[in-house]
Motif scaffolding. Structure first.
Motif, PDB file in Angstrom:
ATOM      1  N   THR A 250      31.201 -38.136 -11.537  1.00 13.60           N
ATOM      2  CA  THR A 250      30.661 -38.923 -10.420  1.00 13.60           C
ATOM      3  C   THR A 250      29.219 -39.363 -10.595  1.00 13.60           C
ATOM      4  O   THR A 250      28.845 -40.426 -10.092  1.00 13.60           O
ATOM      5  N   VAL A 251      28.401 -38.573 -11.282  1.00 12.50           N
ATOM      6  CA  VAL A 251      26.983 -38.958 -11.409  1.00 12.50           C
ATOM      7  C   VAL A 251      26.818 -40.241 -12.227  1.00 12.50           C
ATOM      8  O   VAL A 251      26.175 -41.196 -11.764  1.00 12.50           O
ATOM      9  N   PRO A 252      27.377 -40.337 -13.457  1.00  5.99           N
ATOM     10  CA  PRO A 252      27.244 -41.637 -14.164  1.00  5.99           C
ATOM     11  C   PRO A 252      27.933 -42.779 -13.426  1.00  5.99           C
ATOM     12  O   PRO A 252      27.359 -43.870 -13.297  1.00  5.99           O
ATOM     13  N   ALA A 253      29.145 -42.533 -12.938  1.00  2.87           N
ATOM     14  CA  ALA A 253      29.851 -43.607 -12.236  1.00  2.87           C
ATOM     15  C   ALA A 253      29.134 -44.004 -10.953  1.00  2.87           C
ATOM     16  O   ALA A 253      29.026 -45.195 -10.624  1.00  2.87           O
ATOM     17  N   GLY A 254      28.601 -43.036 -10.219  1.00  2.84           N
ATOM     18  CA  GLY A 254      27.898 -43.352  -8.983  1.00  2.84           C
ATOM     19  C   GLY A 254      26.614 -44.110  -9.205  1.00  2.84           C
ATOM     20  O   GLY A 254      26.310 -45.069  -8.480  1.00  2.84           O
ATOM     21  N   VAL A 255      25.839 -43.710 -10.201  1.00  2.21           N
ATOM     22  CA  VAL A 255      24.579 -44.409 -10.483  1.00  2.21           C
ATOM     23  C   VAL A 255      24.846 -45.826 -10.985  1.00  2.21           C
ATOM     24  O   VAL A 255      24.163 -46.780 -10.584  1.00  2.21           O
ATOM     25  N   ILE A 256      25.849 -45.994 -11.854  1.00  2.00           N
ATOM     26  CA  ILE A 256      26.185 -47.332 -12.349  1.00  2.00           C
ATOM     27  C   ILE A 256      26.646 -48.230 -11.205  1.00  2.00           C
ATOM     28  O   ILE A 256      26.248 -49.402 -11.104  1.00  2.00           O
ATOM     29  N   CYS A 257      27.473 -47.692 -10.326  1.00  2.00           N
ATOM     30  CA  CYS A 257      27.937 -48.483  -9.183  1.00  2.00           C
ATOM     31  C   CYS A 257      26.774 -48.821  -8.251  1.00  2.00           C
ATOM     32  O   CYS A 257      26.695 -49.942  -7.730  1.00  2.00           O
ATOM     33  N   ALA A 258      25.856 -47.880  -8.047  1.00  2.00           N
ATOM     34  CA  ALA A 258      24.694 -48.158  -7.197  1.00  2.00           C
ATOM     35  C   ALA A 258      23.788 -49.221  -7.820  1.00  2.00           C
ATOM     36  O   ALA A 258      23.244 -50.081  -7.113  1.00  2.00           O
TER      37      ALA A 258
END
Length: 465
Positions: free
Chosen positions: A203-211
């Protein structure tokens, strides 16, 4: 008139003679010097007022703290509220109940405080002080509730928590009637750490990329994605667990068992810690994306403009300017997502099952977590299992506190606040850049035209860092 010279004459200017000199000013007179024939003109006179003395320095008013005028009304209102509440509940009205007494006491305290403050202050000051006392009292209630919950869990769980076996053993050899000196929560603690670690790794890489996509690339599609993310923040945890159970465990798992060769059977995911991590990722990802999006949108636009003006590309600006500036806020986003996922029980029960033995492999076999073990233990009718449940809850709180402190230590510094190691690294980089610039200047100075008489400069002339 060739100039002005200060003299001690008693001649005053017409306005000064007429009494128009401001109070506090003493006129000083300047007359023109004698001309070439020795005659001194008398009519031309200039009056320059002196500056008044500077007023005394003002004392800075203290806006924080409580003085006697602030403390006495609070104490008097509290005493009056206690007396009025006791009299009302015991003598005047047939009322009872602790909760009703607290509510009536608080309302009467606010009323008495408003009356007492109104004697010495105007209306706006009264409203400001009443609102201030309400805000402070609500903050006290919230902090008291938090301290009460933490203290109660630690007190009830201390019977099991202070035993070393409670941390180093699992429940494979212990039953509900066994004392707390047998068995422990090692299997649940390892399961929680593995599940939340895999969840954050997803979730951290995916969340930051999405943000980054939502904040740096605005458009119709980004607005659509933001709407979906905001809707998923209110998704019930049981729905996430059911989705992973149906799609990953039942549909994909059975298809992999029936159609894939034996060497690829490990892709057939059953009930395991990895499946629980996928369910927790569905719960954690919207929280991280939403919080990180807000933080990235708060980065000042002039920092992006300065980076682009220096020739950096868009992705270099995001990587070297936007993300480092928002690092502290991104850490907070990760903490919020972790807090949402680490306390879930229903998705873990649906996707990982419940086990009493130690299982360190998150990809095979059933695995339990600390919240699920706590839920299962406190609903037991045996006091020893209830003590184990409270001990597990206390261990979960300490584990969460440790993870939050670690996250703050790693990424809690704001933009521009460098640690000692970062300062030394910056000094070394600056020294290296200065040496490179000096070498470049030295090479330019030595490569001269053949007929030139230019003498190369030495190292001492180039300077040092």
């Amino acid at each position: 008139m060739t100039g002005l010279t200060k003299t001690d004459t008693n001649t005053t200017a017409p306005d000064a003679a007429a009494g128009s000199t401001p109070e506090g000013y003493s006129p000083r007179h300047y007359v023109d010097p004698p001309d070439a024939s020795g005659h001194s003109p008398v009519a031309a006179t200039t009056t320059v007022p002196t500056r008044p003395e500077q007023p005394a320095a003002e004392w800075r008013r203290t806006v924080r703290g409580s003085g006697e005028r602030e403390i006495f009304p609070v104490l008097a209102a509290a005493a009056a509220a206690v007396g009025f509440t006791v009299l009302l509940f015991n003598q005047l009205a047939p009322l009872s109940g602790i909760l009703g007494m607290i509510v009536v006491g608080y309302l009467s305290f606010v009323a008495f405080y408003t009356v007492l403050v109104g004697y010495e202050n105007p209306g706006p000051a009264v409203r400001a002080r009443v609102v201030s006392i309400i805000v402070h009292s609500l903050a006290f209630v919230l902090v008291s509730a938090l301290v009460l919950v933490v203290a109660y869990v630690l007190f009830r769980g201390w019977d099991a928590l202070h035993h070393l076996n409670f941390i180093t053993q699992d429940m494979s050899s212990a039953g509900p009637l066994d004392p707390v000196t047998v068995g422990g929560i090692l299997h649940a603690a390892v399961g929680t750490l593995e599940q939340i670690a895999i969840c954050l790794a997803i979730t951290v890489p995916a969340g930051v990329i999405c943000a980054v996509f939502l904040s740096e690339f605005p458009g119709p599609f980004s607005r659509f994605v933001r709407t979906i993310v905001e809707a998923m923040t209110a998704l019930p945890s049981i729905v996430a667990g059911l989705f992973i159970y149906l799609s990953v465990i039942l549909i994909f798992g059975r298809w992999a068992q029936e159609n894939l060769p034996e060497r690829w059977q490990w892709l057939a995911i059953g009930k395991s810690g990895f499946a629980a991590s996928l369910a927790l990722s569905i719960m954690t990802l919207p929280i991280i994306v939403r919080a990180a999006d807000v933080v990235l949108r708060l980065v000042p636009g002039h920092l992006r403009e300065a980076s682009l003006a220096l020739g950096a590309s868009h992705w270099q600006t995001v990587w070297r300017v936007v993300l480092p500036t928002a690092r502290s806020g991104l850490t907070t986003a990760v903490i919020l997502g972790t807090a949402r996922g680490i306390g879930e029980t229903s998705p873990v029960l649906l996707t990982a099952g419940f086990a009493t033995n130690f299982n360190a492999n998150p990809f095979s076999g059933w695995q339990v977590s600390l919240p699920l073990f706590t839920f299962d233990a406190v609903k037991s009718p045996e006091p020893l299992m209830v003590a184990r449940g409270f001990g597990s809850g206390a261990a979960l709180m300490l584990l969460v506190l440790f993870l939050f402190a670690l996250a703050r230590f790693v990424g809690g510094r704001g933009a521009g606040n460098l640690s000692k190691r970062q300062l030394r690294r910056r000094m070394v980089a600056s020294y290296r850049d200065a040496r490179r610039f000096a070498d470049r200047e030295r090479s330019r100075a030595t490569t001269v035209v053949p007929d030139s008489t230019h003498v190369p400069r030495s190292d001492s002339e180039d300077g040092h860092v």
